[in-house]
Design a protein around this motif. Structure first.
Motif, PDB file in Angstrom:
ATOM      1  N   GLY A 380     -35.661 -30.366  25.966  1.00 60.95           N
ATOM      2  CA  GLY A 380     -35.344 -29.871  24.632  1.00 60.95           C
ATOM      3  C   GLY A 380     -36.469 -29.982  23.634  1.00 60.95           C
ATOM      4  N   SER A 381     -37.558 -30.663  23.988  1.00 63.88           N
ATOM      5  CA  SER A 381     -38.661 -30.832  23.041  1.00 63.88           C
ATOM      6  C   SER A 381     -39.761 -29.824  23.334  1.00 63.88           C
ATOM      7  N   THR A 382     -40.650 -29.633  22.352  1.00 66.95           N
ATOM      8  CA  THR A 382     -41.798 -28.738  22.492  1.00 66.95           C
ATOM      9  C   THR A 382     -43.045 -29.468  21.994  1.00 66.95           C
ATOM     10  N   GLY A 383     -44.217 -28.866  22.247  1.00 65.10           N
ATOM     11  CA  GLY A 383     -45.477 -29.438  21.788  1.00 65.10           C
ATOM     12  C   GLY A 383     -46.381 -29.807  22.943  1.00 65.10           C
ATOM     13  N   VAL A 384     -47.524 -30.414  22.608  1.00 69.68           N
ATOM     14  CA  VAL A 384     -48.525 -30.791  23.608  1.00 69.68           C
ATOM     15  C   VAL A 384     -47.991 -31.939  24.467  1.00 69.68           C
ATOM     16  N   MET A 404     -62.331 -22.036  28.877  1.00 69.45           N
ATOM     17  CA  MET A 404     -61.124 -21.224  28.718  1.00 69.45           C
ATOM     18  C   MET A 404     -60.178 -21.586  29.869  1.00 69.45           C
ATOM     19  N   TYR A 405     -58.953 -21.942  29.526  1.00 64.71           N
ATOM     20  CA  TYR A 405     -57.974 -22.387  30.519  1.00 64.71           C
ATOM     21  C   TYR A 405     -56.912 -21.308  30.710  1.00 64.71           C
ATOM     22  N   SER A 406     -56.365 -21.270  31.910  1.00 66.31           N
ATOM     23  CA  SER A 406     -55.274 -20.333  32.196  1.00 66.31           C
ATOM     24  C   SER A 406     -54.357 -20.954  33.244  1.00 66.31           C
ATOM     25  N   ILE A 407     -53.062 -20.604  33.129  1.00 69.52           N
ATOM     26  CA  ILE A 407     -52.060 -21.058  34.108  1.00 69.52           C
ATOM     27  C   ILE A 407     -51.954 -19.974  35.166  1.00 69.52           C
ATOM     28  N   ILE A 408     -52.340 -20.297  36.376  1.00 69.73           N
ATOM     29  CA  ILE A 408     -52.384 -19.252  37.405  1.00 69.73           C
ATOM     30  C   ILE A 408     -51.097 -19.208  38.221  1.00 69.73           C
ATOM     31  N   SER A 409     -50.280 -20.274  38.204  1.00 65.59           N
ATOM     32  CA  SER A 409     -48.992 -20.223  38.900  1.00 65.59           C
ATOM     33  C   SER A 409     -48.134 -21.391  38.442  1.00 65.59           C
ATOM     34  N   PRO A 412     -43.158 -19.125  35.863  1.00 61.67           N
ATOM     35  CA  PRO A 412     -42.648 -17.744  35.799  1.00 61.67           C
ATOM     36  C   PRO A 412     -41.913 -17.438  34.506  1.00 61.67           C
ATOM     37  N   ALA A 413     -41.279 -18.447  33.897  1.00 61.54           N
ATOM     38  CA  ALA A 413     -40.531 -18.211  32.662  1.00 61.54           C
ATOM     39  C   ALA A 413     -41.403 -18.358  31.423  1.00 61.54           C
ATOM     40  N   GLN A 414     -42.687 -18.601  31.626  1.00 58.04           N
ATOM     41  CA  GLN A 414     -43.644 -18.730  30.526  1.00 58.04           C
ATOM     42  C   GLN A 414     -43.173 -19.764  29.497  1.00 58.04           C
ATOM     43  N   ARG A 415     -42.802 -20.925  30.001  1.00 59.12           N
ATOM     44  CA  ARG A 415     -42.388 -22.026  29.125  1.00 59.12           C
ATOM     45  C   ARG A 415     -43.578 -22.870  28.666  1.00 59.12           C
ATOM     46  N   PHE A 416     -44.732 -22.651  29.272  1.00 60.77           N
ATOM     47  CA  PHE A 416     -45.909 -23.447  28.932  1.00 60.77           C
ATOM     48  C   PHE A 416     -47.016 -22.518  28.435  1.00 60.77           C
ATOM     49  N   GLU A 417     -47.940 -23.096  27.662  1.00 58.69           N
ATOM     50  CA  GLU A 417     -49.181 -22.415  27.322  1.00 58.69           C
ATOM     51  C   GLU A 417     -50.280 -23.476  27.218  1.00 58.69           C
ATOM     52  N   ILE A 418     -51.511 -23.039  27.402  1.00 60.66           N
ATOM     53  CA  ILE A 418     -52.636 -23.971  27.341  1.00 60.66           C
ATOM     54  C   ILE A 418     -53.712 -23.376  26.454  1.00 60.66           C
ATOM     55  N   GLN A 419     -54.231 -24.203  25.567  1.00 59.98           N
ATOM     56  CA  GLN A 419     -55.277 -23.798  24.640  1.00 59.98           C
ATOM     57  C   GLN A 419     -56.426 -24.797  24.714  1.00 59.98           C
ATOM     58  N   ASN A 421     -59.144 -27.247  23.061  1.00 52.83           N
ATOM     59  CA  ASN A 421     -59.459 -28.029  21.870  1.00 52.83           C
ATOM     60  C   ASN A 421     -60.926 -27.789  21.520  1.00 52.83           C
ATOM     61  N   PRO A 422     -61.222 -27.171  20.363  1.00 49.54           N
ATOM     62  CA  PRO A 422     -62.622 -26.824  20.062  1.00 49.54           C
ATOM     63  C   PRO A 422     -63.514 -28.034  19.841  1.00 49.54           C
ATOM     64  N   ASP A 423     -62.935 -29.190  19.588  1.00 45.89           N
ATOM     65  CA  ASP A 423     -63.749 -30.379  19.305  1.00 45.89           C
ATOM     66  C   ASP A 423     -64.279 -31.042  20.570  1.00 45.89           C
ATOM     67  N   ASN A 424     -63.460 -31.092  21.614  1.00 43.18           N
ATOM     68  CA  ASN A 424     -63.883 -31.816  22.820  1.00 43.18           C
ATOM     69  C   ASN A 424     -63.765 -30.990  24.099  1.00 43.18           C
ATOM     70  N   ASN A 425     -63.418 -29.713  23.962  1.00 47.74           N
ATOM     71  CA  ASN A 425     -63.355 -28.800  25.110  1.00 47.74           C
ATOM     72  C   ASN A 425     -62.208 -29.100  26.068  1.00 47.74           C
ATOM     73  N   GLU A 426     -61.275 -29.974  25.694  1.00 50.36           N
ATOM     74  CA  GLU A 426     -60.148 -30.295  26.565  1.00 50.36           C
ATOM     75  C   GLU A 426     -59.099 -29.187  26.512  1.00 50.36           C
ATOM     76  N   GLY A 427     -58.345 -29.091  27.598  1.00 52.93           N
ATOM     77  CA  GLY A 427     -57.254 -28.134  27.638  1.00 52.93           C
ATOM     78  C   GLY A 427     -55.949 -28.795  27.201  1.00 52.93           C
ATOM     79  N   MET A 428     -55.333 -28.263  26.153  1.00 49.92           N
ATOM     80  CA  MET A 428     -54.091 -28.835  25.617  1.00 49.92           C
ATOM     81  C   MET A 428     -52.911 -28.047  26.187  1.00 49.92           C
ATOM     82  N   LEU A 429     -52.179 -28.671  27.141  1.00 50.12           N
ATOM     83  CA  LEU A 429     -51.021 -28.032  27.751  1.00 50.12           C
ATOM     84  C   LEU A 429     -49.798 -28.328  26.889  1.00 50.12           C
ATOM     85  N   SER A 430     -49.117 -27.265  26.462  1.00 45.88           N
ATOM     86  CA  SER A 430     -47.967 -27.407  25.563  1.00 45.88           C
ATOM     87  C   SER A 430     -46.731 -26.765  26.170  1.00 45.88           C
TER      88      SER A 430
END
Length: 729
Positions: A380-384, A404-409, A412-419, A421-430
């Motif tokens: 029921g929660s959202t966020g990183v 640049m990060y991408s979810i390759i599999s 299917p319901a697109q419940r996650f996204e990844i961006q 972080n411009p400061d440290n180049n880490e991928g933030m999975l939300s």
């Protein structure tokens, strides 16, 4: 003549080198060249063949091997003992001789002044100049003004004789005066040059600067003592001979350049350019470039080379070693020296710094620091939920490093996204869509990382450029969920109290647990409703009124809660919308409550009134508006329908100015219809020039007695004025 020209040119070059030698190397041991620069020979008659005149002092600081000498007058030579001797008997000589000595280690000029020479005859002068019989001859006299060469930066004493003008005459001498005119003499810069009026000796009065003025064109003439022109004017060219008195100067003290890592050997990085103010036709201004220092000097002290003549800096290091990620630094400083005199030891130098930056190319793929990342998230929660870390050895300021990060599999319901972080180049999975524990307890995602810039052709993305993320969903006690939400029902207003309005339905998402639900009213603005805590049945506890201010657009909204018995309890909310249908429960009324007519029935004796009903059609218009039931009203007033909502009140005969309460009956079209007895204040006004003057006194009731009295008064007025057709206003 050719030998004299060669020696003159050599003399010019020597003087330029001599000044540089004085400035840069004058105090260091042996100085190659003539150790004495000026000599003097006294003329006491003809010079005889083989007679030693002077001995010159020449040392090339290397043993004087293969030294060759040239004399400006080919009638003389320097023998093996360094003696100046005539090749033949010489009757006449030039007043100045130049001796040019040259070897592999030295190149220098000495000057020999011949003093005590008699004034030469025309024949002798032709011999000296090598002109033979081609020398122009004048029967009386001629003015000879040879060009003069003066070295710049001469030191005192001044004035100093630099040349002589000659009058060649077959007549008695001494009857002429020399005059010198032009820029540098009697014109600005005035006083640089003077001429002896008797001898024609030309002198310089102070030191010259070739970089300011490199030559002077003057005129020499002779006059008699009365000022009459005898000879000339003749051109006197004074050339200022350059000395090496200007150092090379770079336009900037610090230059910057860039070279891409891995560039081939010989890649041009930048060009250094210096300027020398000395004579560009001499070695004084011929520059040579050299790198004297490289900092740091790793991995090689000779990573770069500079073209000595052009100043182009090129790479010497191999492409493999020119690796930005393995070099000790990405910025190298080179100290560049530009030396004139074509780089000889006596040349003057100028210095500048070149800063070369090794720029990055995308030759390293980003790699995840771990092959597996784990995350835990409450349903029921959202966020990183997790930050993915990567390593990239490329320049952080470039697209070769930015990830640049991408979810390759796995999503299917697109419940996650990844961006990123411009400061440290880490991928933030939300989590962008809430996860449900009861549906799926685990999610396994496969993530890929790439750079913004493409990799170089010989580099590819390896297995470390992908990672697995395992997300564990943690169960929480979720509140019951209403369905549908909102629940919309339709009811007629004014239904009996206790009537069933709706049945609420809420379910507990925690399907793996058995929990009970209880309902309650959360928000009931008008207090009309009640709910069964167990069954969720909603009943009326008061009459539903569509015309209530709590009803908007025929809709009444209430909010209910459903709470389970979990630990801790969880609550959900649901909305009930009751669409209220109209019931004819409101009688209409007449508007406006005040109407105006003119006292004279022939003037503006009509007023318009309309009906208004809180109910909706068909329980409202069309309205029927008529006079009240009191007898006699229809003798004075008449009500006529205009349209479905409005009627007009007409005054049938003149009344005096006053206010009258006119009873009216209005009926709507509902089933059954509702009626309303109401009174309208009718102001009978005096109308004059389109203006109405109305009474502010109390109204007269339009009762039968009042109306009868008014009628009698009106009839009486008509009897007194039987011929009147309209009342004056």
């Amino acid at each position: 003549m050719e030998t004299g020209v060669r020696i003159l040119l050599a003399f010019l070059l020597h003087q330029a080198a001599h000044v540089g030698g004085q400035e840069d190397g004058g105090s260091e041991g042996c100085v190659p060249g003539f150790q004495v620069k000026n000599y003097e020979v006294a003329y006491s008659g003809a010079f005889h063949k083989g007679q030693p005149l002077i001995q010159v002092e020449f040392d090339d600081c290397a043993g004087n091997e293969d030294v060759a000498f040239d004399v400006s007058d080919p009638s003389f030579l320097v023998d093996g003992d360094l003696n100046l001797v005539p090749r033949q008997d010489v009757r006449y000589s030039a007043p100045v001789l130049f001796v040019h000595g040259v070897s592999a280690h030295a190149d220098d000029i000495a000057q020999v002044d011949v003093t005590g020479l008699p004034l030469p005859s025309a024949h002798a002068l032709r011999d000296i100049l090598g002109l033979g019989q081609k020398l122009p001859y004048r029967s009386k006299r001629s003015l000879l003004v040879p060009p003069v060469i003066v070295t710049e930066n001469q030191r005192p004493p001044f004035p100093r004789i630099i040349g002589r003008s000659h009058v060649i005459s077959a007549e008695k001498l001494g009857n002429h005066i020399f005059r010198l005119t032009g820029p540098g003499a009697d014109q600005d810069p005035k006083g640089l040059f003077t001429i002896d009026i008797d001898t024609g000796d030309v002198s310089v009065s102070r030191s010259l600067d070739r970089e300011a003025i490199d030559s002077y064109q003057l005129e020499v003439s002779t006059t008699d003592f009365s000022g009459n022109l005898i000879e000339g004017p003749a051109i006197l060219m004074i050339t200022v001979m350059d000395q090496n008195d200007n150092r090379p100067i770079f336009k900037e003290t610090r230059y910057t350049g860039e070279v891409l890592e891995g560039s081939p050997t010989g890649t041009t990085v930048m060009t250094m350019t210096a300027f020398d103010a000395d004579d560009p036709g001499t070695d004084n201004a011929v520059l040579r470039y050299n790198i004297v220092r490289q900092s740091p000097d790793k991995p090689s002290p000779n990573m770069f080379y500079i073209d000595a003549e052009r100043g182009d800096i090129v790479t010497v290091i191999s492409p493999t070693l020119l690796d930005r990620e393995t070099l000790p630094t990405t910025r190298y400083e080179l100290e560049i020296v530009a030396k004139d005199m074509a780089g000889s030891e006596v040349g003057l130098t100028g210095t500048a710094t070149a800063t070369i930056t090794i720029t990055d190319k995308n030759d390293h793929a980003p790699e995840f620091t771990h092959p597996l990342f784990e995350a835990h998230v409450s349903e029921g929660s959202t966020g990183v939920v997790v930050n993915l870390t990567v390593d990239d050895r490329d320049d952080p300021a470039t697209g070769a490093w930015r990830a640049m990060y991408s979810i390759i599999s796995g999503d299917p319901a697109q419940r996650f996204e990844i961006q990123t972080n411009p400061d440290n180049n880490e991928g933030m999975l939300s989590v962008v869509k809430p996860l449900d524990y009861e549906s799926t307890m685990f999610h396994t995602l496969y993530i890929r990382v790439e750079n913004e810039d493409p990799l170089v052709p010989d580099v590819g993305y390896g297995p470390s450029s992908t990672a697995t993320v395992r997300v564990t969903v943690e169960d929480i006690n979720e509140g019951p969920v209403f369905f549908p939400d909102p629940l919309v029902v339709t009811r007629v207003e004014n239904i009996p109290v206790g009537s069933v309005v709706a049945s609420l339905s809420a379910t507990d998402p925690d399907t793996l647990e058995i929990q009970s639900i209880r309902y309650a009213v959360l928000h009931d603005p008008a207090g009309w409703l009640s709910v069964s805590p167990v069954k969720g049945t909603v009943n009326t506890s008061a009459s539903l009124d569509r015309e209530s201010p709590y009803v908007h657009d025929n809709r009444y909204t209430a909010v209910f809660t459903a709470t389970d018995n979990g630990i801790p309890p969880a609550t959900g909310t649901g909305t009930l919308i009751i669409h209220l249908e109209d019931y004819n429960d409101n009688a209409p009324y007449v508007v406006p409550s005040v109407a105006r007519v003119c006292e004279d029935a022939h003037d503006m004796n009509v007023a318009i009134v309309g009906g208004w009903d809180k109910d909706l059609p068909p329980n409202a218009a069309p309205f029927k508006i008529e006079l009240g039931k009191q007898p006699g009203l229809d003798k004075t007033w008449k009500v006529t329908r205009v349209n479905s909502t409005h009627s007009q009140i007409m005054l049938l005969h003149s009344l005096k100015k006053a206010n009258y309460q006119l009873p009216l009956l209005i009926t709507d079209s509902g089933v059954p219809p509702l009626s309303n007895n109401t009174e309208v204040k009718v102001q009978v006004c005096i109308c004059k020039k389109n203006k109405m003057h109305c009474s502010s006194a109390h109204s007269h009731s339009a009762s039968p007695l009042g109306l009868l009295a008014t009628l009698l008064l009106t009839l009486l007025c008509y009897r007194r004025s039987p011929t009147r057709t309209s009342r004056s206003t």
